[in-house]
Write an enzyme that holds these catalytic residues in place. Structure first.
Site, short mmCIF file in Angstrom:
data_model
loop_
_atom_site.label_atom_id
_atom_site.label_comp_id
_atom_site.label_asym_id
_atom_site.label_seq_id
_atom_site.Cartn_x
_atom_site.Cartn_y
_atom_site.Cartn_z
N LYS A 128 -7.26 6.05 -14.70
CA LYS A 128 -8.33 7.03 -14.55
C LYS A 128 -9.23 7.01 -15.79
CE LYS A 128 -6.93 10.67 -12.32
NZ LYS A 128 -6.05 11.85 -12.25
N ARG B 99 -6.34 16.05 -17.01
CA ARG B 99 -5.97 15.17 -15.90
C ARG B 99 -5.04 14.06 -16.37
NH1 ARG B 99 -11.65 13.13 -13.61
NH2 ARG B 99 -10.37 12.81 -11.73
N GLY C 272 -0.74 11.52 -6.50
CA GLY C 272 -0.14 12.84 -6.45
C GLY C 272 1.11 13.01 -7.28
N MET D 145 1.43 13.01 -10.59
CA MET D 145 1.30 13.90 -11.74
C MET D 145 0.07 14.77 -11.56
SD MET D 145 2.82 11.93 -14.92
CE MET D 145 2.46 10.38 -14.23
N ARG E 119 -11.78 3.88 -8.69
CA ARG E 119 -10.78 2.84 -8.91
C ARG E 119 -10.84 1.89 -7.73
NH1 ARG E 119 -5.96 6.99 -7.36
NH2 ARG E 119 -6.94 7.43 -5.40
N HIS F 229 -2.26 13.72 0.89
CA HIS F 229 -1.10 13.08 0.26
C HIS F 229 -0.34 12.21 1.26
CE1 HIS F 229 3.15 12.98 -1.07
NE2 HIS F 229 2.60 12.79 -2.26
N ARG G 79 22.91 -28.09 9.34
CA ARG G 79 24.10 -27.93 8.50
C ARG G 79 25.33 -28.00 9.39
NH1 ARG G 79 25.03 -22.42 5.40
NH2 ARG G 79 25.46 -21.68 7.52
N GLU H 171 25.74 -25.23 -3.61
CA GLU H 171 26.16 -23.82 -3.54
C GLU H 171 27.22 -23.49 -4.56
OE1 GLU H 171 26.41 -22.37 0.81
OE2 GLU H 171 27.17 -24.43 0.79
N SER I 78 19.78 -28.97 -0.85
CA SER I 78 19.22 -27.71 -0.43
C SER I 78 20.02 -26.61 -1.15
CB SER I 78 19.35 -27.56 1.08
OG SER I 78 18.88 -26.28 1.46
N ASN J 144 22.38 -18.02 -1.67
CA ASN J 144 23.27 -16.87 -1.41
C ASN J 144 24.66 -17.13 -1.98
OD1 ASN J 144 21.10 -16.02 0.04
ND2 ASN J 144 22.17 -15.88 2.01
N CYS K 211 17.42 -22.82 0.83
CA CYS K 211 17.61 -22.24 2.16
C CYS K 211 18.28 -20.88 2.12
CB CYS K 211 18.36 -23.19 3.07
SG CYS K 211 20.04 -23.50 2.51
N TYR L 295 10.40 -27.52 -1.06
CA TYR L 295 10.20 -26.55 0.01
C TYR L 295 11.10 -25.34 -0.18
CZ TYR L 295 14.51 -28.26 2.22
OH TYR L 295 15.80 -28.61 2.47
P1 ADP Z 1 -5.44 13.07 -8.91
O1 ADP Z 1 -5.04 11.94 -9.77
O2 ADP Z 1 -4.29 13.76 -8.27
O3 ADP Z 1 -6.53 12.68 -7.95
P2 ADP Z 1 -7.44 14.25 -10.55
O4 ADP Z 1 -7.27 14.27 -12.02
O5 ADP Z 1 -8.34 13.19 -10.06
O6 ADP Z 1 -6.02 14.18 -9.88
O7 ADP Z 1 -7.96 15.68 -10.16
C1 ADP Z 1 -7.66 16.43 -9.02
C2 ADP Z 1 -8.94 16.97 -8.42
O8 ADP Z 1 -9.67 17.74 -9.36
C3 ADP Z 1 -9.86 15.85 -7.98
O9 ADP Z 1 -10.39 16.16 -6.73
C4 ADP Z 1 -10.93 15.82 -9.01
O10 ADP Z 1 -12.13 15.40 -8.49
C5 ADP Z 1 -10.99 17.27 -9.48
N1 ADP Z 1 -11.42 17.33 -10.89
C6 ADP Z 1 -10.81 16.76 -11.92
N2 ADP Z 1 -11.50 16.95 -13.06
C7 ADP Z 1 -12.60 17.67 -12.73
C8 ADP Z 1 -13.71 18.17 -13.46
N3 ADP Z 1 -13.84 17.94 -14.76
N4 ADP Z 1 -14.63 18.85 -12.80
C9 ADP Z 1 -14.50 19.07 -11.45
N5 ADP Z 1 -13.48 18.64 -10.71
C10 ADP Z 1 -12.54 17.94 -11.34
MG MG Z 2 26.91 -21.07 2.10
MG MG Z 3 -8.18 11.89 -8.46
#
Ligand code: ADP
Ligand code: MG
Ligand code: MG
Length: 876
Positions: A25, A94, A103, A105, A338, A455, A617, A743, A762, A766, A830, A850
């Site tokens: 990020k 963030r 989701g 962290m 990303r 999610h 075989r 083997e 061959s 395993n 194999c 192969y």
């Molecule tokens: P995740 O990795 O779970 O997507 P994010 O860090 O991207 O978490 O943030 C969760 C939500 O909060 C996202 O929808 C993001 O766009 C929003 N968000 C994060 N930082 C800001 C910010 N500075 N202003 C407005 N919205 C934010």
């Molecule tokens: Mg064998």
């Molecule tokens: Mg995000």
């Protein structure tokens, strides 16, 4: 060491390449800010170095000073101050690791609000409702993420507030009640933690940063990394960023988008957005979103600016990107981008399309590397074998493929059912990171809420699990669910289609997928790269298996296990007669019958593989595998219910009973003990080859001896082939190679001698793995292996990924020594490792000719071979 970098820090390389330092990020926020000059709210990134240092030794000295300096700079840029009673600066904190962990962290928004600054925000925006809404969101988020308080407690209070004011949506709660709600939230925090809610923004920030660092080692993050094979040492970065507000008014909003359709790869406007909402509202699926195309009607200018940014991002990253954006009072802000996750079909279509995209100019080699083995796996996913589908309800097709299973409503129940061998469909209102284990245990996922970026959708797509989300007719009652007046109870069977979004009561039949056209093209590129280096064969034991293999592009058969022919229902009695024979004449009679049967089997396979090499075989398993279970016979004996036939079988079973069958009379040893058996097999094979040749075919047979330990032993076996050839008067034109499996470690070490006889090796990896470790697979894989893996005593299960230190060393030695005697010796694999991409990379390095794997894995192996070669520098 510097720990903190502003988004516009002048790095020496493009920040998008600094994911190991800034996290994904942070790296992309810096790239968008400093390279692409896109509208990104200012901020800074605390590096993964800081996280690692924190995990090892606690809060790093010097980090506080760096953060304070970066905050001061941010305040300067924004012209606002944290906690300012007049016009406060608010930030988000963030998380963001090197590899995206959807989701896994959490993010805290609106940080910097307190009892004083909330009034400032209200005055500044002239909108107390907005200010108090932001504050109550902040308290709830902070309490959940940083202080570990259940969010349901806050939801309860929020629901009560809605009820009290007689409104349906959060957005309609009046300011006065929100102010009251903030008070209730704070009281709850004080009750749960024993301390008042922190008012000092610096204390708030420190708490949030530590929570992000700490979450790296939370159980759900660890589980996710284990599933994805991500290094536990990497740590996460933390981004602190000025807030922008999509929930400011109706001229604001927030959304997510993809530069191409992540499900199909098609170009078009794809995503979701919400007017007057904050980012997490879209992802959490708590409100019904609008399709991104609708943005044009609400905010035409913003829409066109966003489309323009999409195009620039694609050209810059040379790939499909996903973005998070927010509109604040008509101004567009980019919050994240990303390279986006995608389904297998989308990955394939996009990669192929981008090779002819004039702006992106993807090379074919690059295109090959963009498809993962998982992607291919998904494409070969089952579909419903019928079009007569009685639809119970429809949601969004969020992750393609069809799945059937029994309904379970909680992740723990799903896991328990899965462990009992049941097929499970996890059915939930929505999923959260706490459901990851339940999702893993399920064949498919069905939710009643959430959109295509919820999610459930994101995680399921990543794993190639079929998912239907947002099926909003599904209503949850106490312990069951309802769709209209149809009730769904735990254990009921349903079928879901993650491509079309349909849900059907009961089990629909499944069939293999119809992969898209582009697959053929891509695999053709793969074969072109691999040609002259390594080919892919299949392990197939029958004509029909061989047909599947050929259809999937196998260049021959690397292993035909003749014992499978012996185990067929109509053959087993003959085999038993041979084992039980009282006289040589009886034995010969049985062998003769087997010969005729095998000849037909061989002919069927050779015909399908006409023109391609087929490795046969000779019989490998211990003979007792062809006899009935001795325990069962002994029980019958004690009950005195043995028939005459049973008595003979029991006698034979006793005779052939071994203390350690894996190390007993099997493979070539059996041939030595019962020479007629192998001679019969060789004859049947050569006759079949001659039949095919006579009818104009071009058989290439390779006779393979299993479990060889020495040159003398192999020479002894070779004589059977010579004998059969002479006996049949086989013409010289018949292409017959003679070789052996490697083997046993001894055979690997003595490969230079064995190669005097063998024209090919061959590697039966395993058994080579069993014998190198001294692991009996059946005994250790169940109980012992999981503990060894959890304790870090083994890096991975060596029966899945070939042991790169021991077993590969033996393969390497055998290859070298074999070639030193016979430079043209053919070398193949194999074992099951022949279909494992990571193992294939090791075999490519050794330069084997192969790999051979199960027919359905052939496309994956073809891709993996080419990818390994490209990584080693090969090109078209
Ligand atoms: P995740 O990795 O779970 O997507 P994010 O860090 O991207 O978490 O943030 C969760 C939500 O909060 C996202 O929808 C993001 O766009 C929003 N968000 C994060 N930082 C800001 C910010 N500075 N202003 C407005 N919205 C934010
Ligand atoms: Mg064998
Ligand atoms: Mg995000």
């Amino acid at each position: 060491m510097q720990f903190v970098f502003s988004f516009d820090y002048p790095h020496e390389v493009a920040p998008m390449n600094l994911k190991h330092l800034l996290g994904g990020k942070g790296a992309n926020l810096a790239e968008m800010t400093s390279v692409l000059k896109l509208p990104v709210p200012h901020g800074f990134t605390i590096s993964t170095d800081a996280c690692r240092a924190y995990i090892d030794d606690g809060w790093p000295s010097g980090l506080t000073i760096e953060i304070d300096r970066a905050l001061a700079e941010l305040e300067e840029l924004m012209g606002k101050h944290l906690g300012d009673p007049g016009d406060p600066l608010l930030v988000s904190v963030r998380s963001g690791a090197q590899f995206s962990m959807p989701g896994m962290m959490d993010t805290v928004l609106n940080l910097g609000l307190n009892d004083v600054s909330v009034e400032g925000l209200a005055a500044q925006t002239n909108d107390p409702r907005f200010a108090y809404d932001s504050y109550r969101r902040f308290i709830a988020m902070y309490a959940r993420i940083v202080q570990g308080i259940e969010s349901s407690e806050f939801d309860r209070l929020l629901d009560a507030a809605k009820e009290l004011s007689g409104v349906n949506s959060d957005g309609e709660i009046p300011a006065e009640l929100l102010r009251y709600l903030v008070g209730a939230y704070k009281e709850l925090v004080a009750q749960e933690t024993g301390h008042p809610f922190p008012q000092d923004p610096k204390v708030q920030i420190r708490g949030a940063i530590e929570a992000v660092f700490g979450s790296w080692n939370g159980p759900r993050a660890i589980a996710y990394r284990e599933r994805e094979g991500i290094d536990h040492r990497l740590g996460t970065a933390v981004n602190v960023q000025a807030m922008v507000f999509g929930n400011r008014d109706d001229n604001s909003g927030t959304g997510v988008g993809f530069t191409r359709d992540p499900a199909t790869g098609e170009q078009g406007v794809y995503g979701d957005f919400l007017v007057n909402a904050q980012g997490e509202d879209v992802v959490a699926g708590v409100r019904i979103t609008e399709p991104l195309a609708e943005l044009e009607t609400h905010f035409p200018e913003v829409f066109h600016q966003l489309m323009d940014i999409f195009e620039r991002l694609e050209l810059h990253y040379r790939d499909m990107c996903d973005v998070e954006f927010t509109v604040e009072q008509g101004k567009l802000w980019m919050l994240q981008t990303r390279v986006g996750k995608r389904t297998g079909i989308a990955a394939l279509r996009m990669a192929v399309a981008m090779t002819s995209d004039p702006g992106i100019k993807l090379s074919r080699e690059e295109a090959l590397l963009r498809i993962s083995p998982d992607h291919l796996d998904q494409m070969l996913h089952p579909q419903f074998a019928t079009t007569k589908i009685e639809v119970l309800t429809t949601g969004l097709g969020a992750s393609p493929g069809a799945a059937v299973g029994k309904v379970y409503f909680t992740s723990n129940d799903a896991v328990r059912a899965h462990e009992q061998g049941e097929e499970v469909i996890l059915v939930r209102k929505e999923t959260s990171p706490d459901d990851v284990h339940g999702m893993l245990a399920s064949n498919g996922i069905l939710t009643s809420r959430g959109g295509l970026v919820s999610h459930a959708a994101v995680v399921a797509r990543g794993w190639g699990k079929p998912a239907v989300v947002g099926a909003d007719e599904l209503v949850f009652e106490n312990g069951f669910a309802k769709i209209g007046d149809v009730e769904l109870h735990e254990g009921d069977e349903i079928s879901i289609d993650g491509s079309t979004g349909t849900v059907t009561l009961g089990r629909l039949p499944l069939e293999a997928a119809e992969p898209p056209q582009e697959l053929e093209l891509l695999l053709q590129w793969a074969d072109e790269i691999s040609s002259g280096h390594m080919s892919v064969r299949a392990n197939a034991d029958s004509g029909p298996d061989a047909e599947v293999a050929r259809r999937f592009g196998a260049k021959g058969i690397g292993l035909c296990r003749t014992e499978h022919m012996f185990l067929a229902e109509d053959r087993l009695p003959i085999v038993r007669r041979m084992i039980l024979a009282d006289s040589p004449a009886d034995e010969e009679q049985a062998l003769e019958e087997l010969r005729l049967a095998q000849r037909e089997d061989f002919l069927a396979i050779l015909r399908v593989m006409d023109g391609l090499p087929v490795t046969i075989r000779l019989l490998d398993p211990p003979l007792h595998e062809f006899l009935p279970d001795i325990e069962a016979l002994l029980i019958k004996e004690s009950n005195q219910t043995l028939s005459e036939e049973d008595e003979k079988l029991l006698e034979a079973a006793k005779t052939w009973r071994e203390f350690n069958p894996m190390l007993g009379v099997r493979g070539v040893r059996l041939g030595v003990l019962k020479p007629g058996l192998y001679t019969m097999q060789v004859r049947a094979l050569l006759e079949a080859a001659m039949d095919l040749k006579r009818s104009g075919g071009e058989p290439h047979v390779e006779v393979m001896i299993p479990l060889t330990i020495s040159k003398a032993e192999l020479a002894y076996a070779h004589a059977w082939v010579e004998e059969a050839l002479a006996e049949l008067g086989a013409d010289d034109g018949l292409d017959v190679l003679f070789g052996t499996m490697i083997e046993t470690p001894r055979a690997a070490l003595l490969a230079m001698e064995i190669a005097e006889i063998a024209e090919f090796f061959s590697f039966g990896t395993n058994d080579l793995t069993q014998l190198t470790y001294g692991f009996s697979r059946d005994d250790v894989e169940g109980k012992l292996m999981p503990i060894y893996l959890a304790q870090g005593l083994l890096p991975s299960n060596p029966f899945k990924v070939v042991d790169a230190e021991g077993v590969i060393e033996l393969v390497n030695i055998a290859a070298k020594r074999g070639r030193s005697t016979r430079p043209t010796i053919k070398l193949g694999v194999c074992g099951e490792h022949g279909g494992d991409p990571e193992s294939i990379a090791s075999f490519v390095k050794i330069g084997l000719d192969y790999v051979s794997c199960s027919p359905y894995r052939v496309p994956i192996a073809r891709l993996a071979v080419a990818q390994s070669l490209v990584r080693e520098g090969a090109s078209l």
